[in-house]
Design an enzyme around this catalytic site. Structure first.
Site, PDB file in Angstrom:
ATOM      1  N   LYS A 306     -42.705  74.641 -21.368  1.00  0.00           N
ATOM      2  CA  LYS A 306     -43.800  74.485 -20.382  1.00  0.00           C
ATOM      3  C   LYS A 306     -43.423  75.078 -19.029  1.00  0.00           C
ATOM      4  O   LYS A 306     -43.382  74.394 -17.997  1.00  0.00           O
ATOM      5  CB  LYS A 306     -44.202  73.013 -20.209  1.00  0.00           C
ATOM      6  CG  LYS A 306     -44.798  72.395 -21.469  1.00  0.00           C
ATOM      7  CD  LYS A 306     -45.367  71.021 -21.193  1.00  0.00           C
ATOM      8  CE  LYS A 306     -45.933  70.366 -22.422  1.00  0.00           C
ATOM      9  NZ  LYS A 306     -44.912  69.988 -23.408  1.00  0.00           N
ATOM     10  N   GLN A 427     -50.084  59.024 -23.840  1.00  0.00           N
ATOM     11  CA  GLN A 427     -50.327  59.930 -24.975  1.00  0.00           C
ATOM     12  C   GLN A 427     -51.547  59.444 -25.749  1.00  0.00           C
ATOM     13  O   GLN A 427     -51.753  58.238 -25.893  1.00  0.00           O
ATOM     14  CB  GLN A 427     -49.091  59.964 -25.902  1.00  0.00           C
ATOM     15  CG  GLN A 427     -49.261  60.794 -27.165  1.00  0.00           C
ATOM     16  CD  GLN A 427     -49.387  62.293 -26.902  1.00  0.00           C
ATOM     17  OE1 GLN A 427     -50.279  62.729 -26.185  1.00  0.00           O
ATOM     18  NE2 GLN A 427     -48.495  63.080 -27.454  1.00  0.00           N
TER      19      GLN A 427
HETATM   20  O1  S5P Z   1     -50.483  68.148 -24.134  1.00  0.00           O
HETATM   21  C1  S5P Z   1     -49.420  68.048 -24.728  1.00  0.00           C
HETATM   22  C2  S5P Z   1     -48.595  69.157 -24.928  1.00  0.00           C
HETATM   23  C3  S5P Z   1     -47.444  69.002 -25.674  1.00  0.00           C
HETATM   24  S1  S5P Z   1     -46.552  70.419 -26.077  1.00  0.00           S
HETATM   25  N1  S5P Z   1     -49.051  66.853 -25.261  1.00  0.00           N
HETATM   26  C4  S5P Z   1     -47.887  66.703 -25.957  1.00  0.00           C
HETATM   27  O2  S5P Z   1     -47.632  65.583 -26.433  1.00  0.00           O
HETATM   28  N2  S5P Z   1     -47.038  67.761 -26.136  1.00  0.00           N
HETATM   29  C5  S5P Z   1     -45.749  67.611 -26.839  1.00  0.00           C
HETATM   30  O3  S5P Z   1     -45.991  67.235 -28.181  1.00  0.00           O
HETATM   31  C6  S5P Z   1     -44.848  66.513 -26.257  1.00  0.00           C
HETATM   32  O4  S5P Z   1     -43.986  67.035 -25.281  1.00  0.00           O
HETATM   33  C7  S5P Z   1     -44.104  66.023 -27.487  1.00  0.00           C
HETATM   34  O5  S5P Z   1     -42.968  66.813 -27.711  1.00  0.00           O
HETATM   35  C8  S5P Z   1     -45.069  66.248 -28.618  1.00  0.00           C
HETATM   36  C9  S5P Z   1     -45.847  65.025 -29.020  1.00  0.00           C
HETATM   37  O6  S5P Z   1     -45.010  64.036 -29.530  1.00  0.00           O
HETATM   38  P1  S5P Z   1     -45.559  62.681 -30.202  1.00  0.00           P
HETATM   39  O7  S5P Z   1     -44.300  61.879 -30.471  1.00  0.00           O
HETATM   40  O8  S5P Z   1     -46.451  62.018 -29.222  1.00  0.00           O
HETATM   41  O9  S5P Z   1     -46.236  63.092 -31.472  1.00  0.00           O
END
Ligand code: S5P
Length: 477
Positions: A306, A427
């Protein structure tokens, strides 16, 4: 015999007939000589605003409209202001589906919201409209909803003067003639008027009223031929060859864990994603070991760095330092916050090495600022730099102004788990079926769904199947 709009269950032919008679009784449908907004003289006039004064009729209208969408999947609904608002409210209250409201005029003070209500980006929204003539008011509602990241899946209309509604108006006429409420002469006049003022072919919703038709989805093999970045082309080929659109995010603490994970999930993935700065150590040797696993299992490496600085700085960050990312990572990504100089800087380092860049057009996290006009700027930059930009990090490309855009550009989407939800730090998760099927992305990026599973290889196999099935199904749709 008159034809009844097809029903899906609980609203019967008799109910529709009774509803038409009621609408006529309260003069929501009138016959005579009426001057329309367009200046045209019409022998029929439909004005459904009056139904708010007749709660039982409003209830019937709401139920008739709900009947048409009961098999449709949507998360929220939005009535087109003003006449359809009470109808939508009634549908919402009767069936427990949350509603949103579009402001007709966005105030330049206060909250400045165009859409009122609680929603999250990517939710599917049903639009409720009372009467469609040109489709303009529906379109005015679709735009602000899509701007907020909502996916407008369907539009339900009570009466459509021109189209699907032609059948509806015909039905209304037939019913009223049968009940001697309209003379055959008047009915003939109205039919002639509708026929004379048709603008589209029967059975098709006026283009302006419907979300743009989905272009047919191309196979990854076909996309390979359209990709202008050579690595992007190779990735599409790899995905087709391996039957995988799964990328695993290796967010583990040590290099040993990372290499072990790559070996385990390698057979199931197209892309292995790293954050090299979270590992306990790094060296050229570890990079070589990861590259060796990429060869063994046929996957690409994506260092999710990023980048977000000026061109001159990212040249150093990408090519040099301890990590020398450009030496071992096939793919990397960048924000467009600094402007297009960041693409030029990364390109200078990456293009001679055969690398590819993903631009972050949207993010999966709550409250992301990467939306609306920002996303549009990213799309324009990606389209203009396809020699090096191979695609996007995106969340809902199907809801973008022009959909997912050039088929040579790939969409990779994080925030994926087998059931929707989120974590404590913002998230947000969607399912593989939603990401690949509804949102028209190409690759699911899965971190904790795989790495925190008791058996990461088995979890990767499961996600791979879910992602691939969604892709196959969307090809068939
Ligand atoms: O908008 C974003 C972009 C990325 S690249 N949201 C994200 O979550 N990511 C990446 O995707 C984040 O840095 C992590 O490595 C992955 C998601 O991980 P999870 O454990 O939530 O599935």
């Amino acid at each position: 015999m008159s034809t009844v709009p097809p029903t899906t269950g609980s609203v019967s032919e008799a109910d529709y007939e009774a509803l038409v008679l009621k609408l006529h009784e309260i003069q929501a449908v009138k016959f005579g000589e009426f001057k329309l907004k367009s200046g045209l003289m019409s022998p029929v006039y439909v004005d459904l605003r009056i139904i708010v004064s007749y709660p039982q009729i409003l209830h019937r209208v709401a139920e008739a409209m709900w009947d048409r969408v009961r098999e449709t999947e949507f998360d929220v609904m939005c009535g087109v202001p003003y006449t359809a608002l009470p109808i939508a409210t009634c549908m919402s209250a009767l069936h427990g589906t949350p509603m949103l409201m579009r402001r007709k005029e966005v105030k330049d003070y206060g909250t400045k919201k165009a859409i009122e209500g609680a929603f999250t980006r990517g939710q599917r929204c049903l639009i409720v409209e009372d009467l469609v003539t040109s489709g303009m008011s529906v379109q005015e509602t679709v735009e602000p909803l899509e701007k907020e990241g909502l996916v407008v899946s369907d539009v339900v209309v009570l009466i459509d003067r021109e189209q699907g509604g032609r059948a509806r108006l015909t039905y209304i006429l037939d019913t009223l003639v049968q009940h001697s409420l309209v003379t055959p002469d008047v009915a003939a006049k109205v039919r002639q008027f509708i026929a004379d003022n048709q603008t589209d072919k029967p059975g098709v919703i006026p283009a302006a009223a419907a979300p743009p038709p989905k272009p047919k989805r191309l196979r990854y093999e076909e996309r390979a031929a359209l990709a202008k970045n050579p690595l992007g082309s190779k990735l599409f080929e790899l995905m087709a060859r391996k039957k995988s659109n799964l990328s695993v995010a290796a967010d583990v603490a040590t290099v040993e864990e990372m290499l072990e994970l790559a070996d385990k999930v390698g057979p199931h993935i197209c892309v292995f994603k790293t954050h090299v700065d979270v590992f306990d150590k790094w060296s050229d040797e570890y990079a070589a070991q990861l590259r060796q696993l990429a060869g063994k299992h046929d996957f690409m490496i994506f260092e999710d760095r990023k980048f977000a600085d000026i061109g001159n700085t990212v040249v150093m960050q990408y090519g040099g330092g301890i990590y020398k990312i450009a030496d071992w990572s096939d793919i990397t990504n960048a924000h467009l916050v600094p402007g297009s100089g960041i693409i030029d800087g990364l390109k200078q380092v990456g293009l001679p090495k055969g690398r590819g860049l993903l631009l972050l057009a949207e993010m999966s996290s709550k409250g992301t600022l990467a939306r609306g006009e920002y996303t549009e700027e990213v799309v324009a930059a990606a389209e203009a730099n396809q020699d090096f930009v191979m695609g996007y990090i995106s969340v809902s490309p199907s809801s973008w102004k022009n959909g997912p855009g050039s088929p040579g550009l790939i969409h990779m989407t994080p925030g994926v788990q087998l059931s929707a939800g989120g974590d404590a730090l913002g998230q947000q998760y969607n399912t593989p079926a939603s990401v690949i099927g509804e949102r028209a992305s190409d690759v699911i990026i899965v971190g904790r769904g795989v790495i925190k599973a008791a058996d990461p290889a088995a979890a990767a196999a499961e996600y791979r199947l879910a992602g691939w099935t969604a892709y196959e199904q969307s090809l068939a749709a």
